[in-house]
Design a protein around this motif. Structure first.
Motif, PDB file in Angstrom:
ATOM      1  N   ASP A 179     -12.187   6.590  -2.826  1.00 63.87           N
ATOM      2  CA  ASP A 179     -12.559   5.706  -1.722  1.00 63.87           C
ATOM      3  C   ASP A 179     -11.943   4.319  -1.897  1.00 63.87           C
ATOM      4  O   ASP A 179     -11.512   3.695  -0.920  1.00 63.87           O
ATOM      5  CB  ASP A 179     -14.088   5.576  -1.640  1.00 63.87           C
TER       6      ASP A 179
ATOM      7  N   ASP B 270      -2.889   5.371   6.455  1.00 64.16           N
ATOM      8  CA  ASP B 270      -3.854   6.170   7.220  1.00 64.16           C
ATOM      9  C   ASP B 270      -3.178   7.142   8.190  1.00 64.16           C
ATOM     10  O   ASP B 270      -3.701   8.237   8.443  1.00 64.16           O
ATOM     11  CB  ASP B 270      -4.809   5.255   7.998  1.00 64.16           C
ATOM     12  N   ASP B 271      -2.045   6.743   8.732  1.00 56.68           N
ATOM     13  CA  ASP B 271      -1.376   7.563   9.745  1.00 56.68           C
ATOM     14  C   ASP B 271      -0.348   8.528   9.166  1.00 56.68           C
ATOM     15  O   ASP B 271       0.356   9.208   9.917  1.00 56.68           O
ATOM     16  CB  ASP B 271      -0.699   6.658  10.792  1.00 56.68           C
TER      17      ASP B 271
ATOM     18  N   ARG C  27      -2.264   9.223  -2.209  1.00 51.22           N
ATOM     19  CA  ARG C  27      -3.532   8.653  -2.655  1.00 51.22           C
ATOM     20  C   ARG C  27      -4.083   9.373  -3.887  1.00 51.22           C
ATOM     21  O   ARG C  27      -4.735   8.745  -4.730  1.00 51.22           O
ATOM     22  CB  ARG C  27      -4.535   8.683  -1.501  1.00 51.22           C
TER      23      ARG C  27
ATOM     24  N   THR D 197      -5.259   1.065   0.632  1.00 53.45           N
ATOM     25  CA  THR D 197      -3.998   1.509   1.237  1.00 53.45           C
ATOM     26  C   THR D 197      -4.192   1.898   2.706  1.00 53.45           C
ATOM     27  O   THR D 197      -3.899   3.039   3.087  1.00 53.45           O
ATOM     28  CB  THR D 197      -3.422   2.705   0.452  1.00 53.45           C
ATOM     29  N   PRO D 198      -4.650   0.970   3.564  1.00 54.81           N
ATOM     30  CA  PRO D 198      -4.856   1.311   4.982  1.00 54.81           C
ATOM     31  C   PRO D 198      -3.555   1.635   5.709  1.00 54.81           C
ATOM     32  O   PRO D 198      -3.572   2.342   6.723  1.00 54.81           O
ATOM     33  CB  PRO D 198      -5.503   0.037   5.543  1.00 54.81           C
TER      34      PRO D 198
ATOM     35  N   ALA E 212      -8.304   4.537  -0.956  1.00 59.39           N
ATOM     36  CA  ALA E 212      -8.168   4.622   0.501  1.00 59.39           C
ATOM     37  C   ALA E 212      -8.377   3.264   1.154  1.00 59.39           C
ATOM     38  O   ALA E 212      -7.667   2.892   2.096  1.00 59.39           O
ATOM     39  CB  ALA E 212      -9.164   5.641   1.054  1.00 59.39           C
ATOM     40  N   TRP E 213      -9.352   2.514   0.647  1.00 55.97           N
ATOM     41  CA  TRP E 213      -9.611   1.164   1.179  1.00 55.97           C
ATOM     42  C   TRP E 213      -8.431   0.226   0.921  1.00 55.97           C
ATOM     43  O   TRP E 213      -8.103  -0.617   1.753  1.00 55.97           O
ATOM     44  CB  TRP E 213     -10.877   0.609   0.537  1.00 55.97           C
TER      45      TRP E 213
END
Length: 275
Positions: free
Chosen positions: A52, A62-63, A73, A58-59, A55-56
């Motif tokens: 988590d 996201d795509d 990730r 490395t925004p 992920a936070w």
């Protein structure tokens, strides 16, 4: 290589000393147990929430399409945990010594009195608060140095072949040097020997330092081992500190009937004991 063997013998002598002094050994284990619980909790939390956190952080990814997002990730999560584990190994001794300063000071003084020909142990003359401040300040400086080495060695670990063979060996030697500095600091700080001078002393006897610290660093890689070996490591480091400063060491009576041996004198310019 003779100094390497001497350093290793100091490590063994320290373990034998605490084995003969069970109460000191028991108290000496407490700081290591406390540190181990704290580090284990932190690593478990990182393993649970590490993905988590990545992920936070490395925004921008996201795509990304599958499987690249998961691979990217996942790789960063593994790297994050590996760095945290490396930092835990590098800093474990420093944090344990800081938490256990009163315990290890007392243990080191007992060793000094036991092996000193006159039965006395050097005292710093400083208050406990001042000693804790100096210990925390110097430990932070050592941790920064060790962390820089750790990051460098971690990066070198990606070099084909050498990264999986030579680099780990170098890492154990580097860790052993810094472990020895932290452990001898307990006795040397009591003698008012500053960090810069301590590092100079250790660098002048690197083979001795590696003989003491390298086997210890390798043993500390095994979970829980550090907790059991730490009291004896502090005792052995106290003996080695006397050697580095050229102080006499009264050998154990069971080995040579209480003989007194004069340790080699340190190079000119080093502070005399107690300064």
């Amino acid at each position: 290589m003779r100094d390497f063997g001497v350093g290793f013998r100091y490590l063994l002598k320290g373990q034998r000393w605490v084995a003969r002094h069970g109460r000191s050994y028991g108290f000496g284990m407490l700081p290591g147990l406390i540190t181990l619980v704290l580090y284990a909790a932190a690593l478990v939390a990182l393993a649970w929430w590490g993905e988590d956190a990545v992920a936070w952080a490395t925004p921008f990814a996201d795509d990304w399409s599958s499987p690249w997002l998961g691979l990217f990730r996942g790789f960063l999560t593994v790297v994050l945990f590996a760095l945290a584990l490396l930092l835990a190994v590098v800093t474990f001794t420093a944090v344990t010594l800081l938490i256990g300063q009163p315990f290890y000071e007392n243990l080191s003084e007992k060793v000094d009195r036991d092996v000193s020909p006159d039965g006395h142990a050097p005292e710093s003359g400083l208050s406990l608060g001042r000693e804790l401040w100096i210990s925390a300040r110097d430990s932070l400086r050592i941790v920064v140095r060790a962390a820089l080495w750790g990051v460098l060695l971690f990066a070198c670990g990606f070099v084909p072949v050498a990264g999986q063979t030579v680099v780990p060996v170098i890492g154990v030697f580097v860790t052993g040097f810094f472990l020895t500095e932290e452990l001898t600091a307990v006795a040397l700080q009591r003698r008012r020997v500053e960090l810069r001078t301590r590092l100079g002393l250790l660098r002048s006897r690197k083979t001795l330092v590696w003989g003491f610290g390298t086997p210890l660093a390798a043993a500390f890689l095994v979970p829980f081992v550090a907790v059991f070996l730490m009291p004896g490591a502090v005792a052995g480091a106290t003996l080695m500190a006397r050697d580095l400063l050229g102080e006499e060491i009264r050998e154990d009576g069971e080995e040579d009937d209480g003989a007194v041996t004069a340790a080699p004198r340190p190079p000119s310019g080093w502070p005399s004991p107690g300064r």
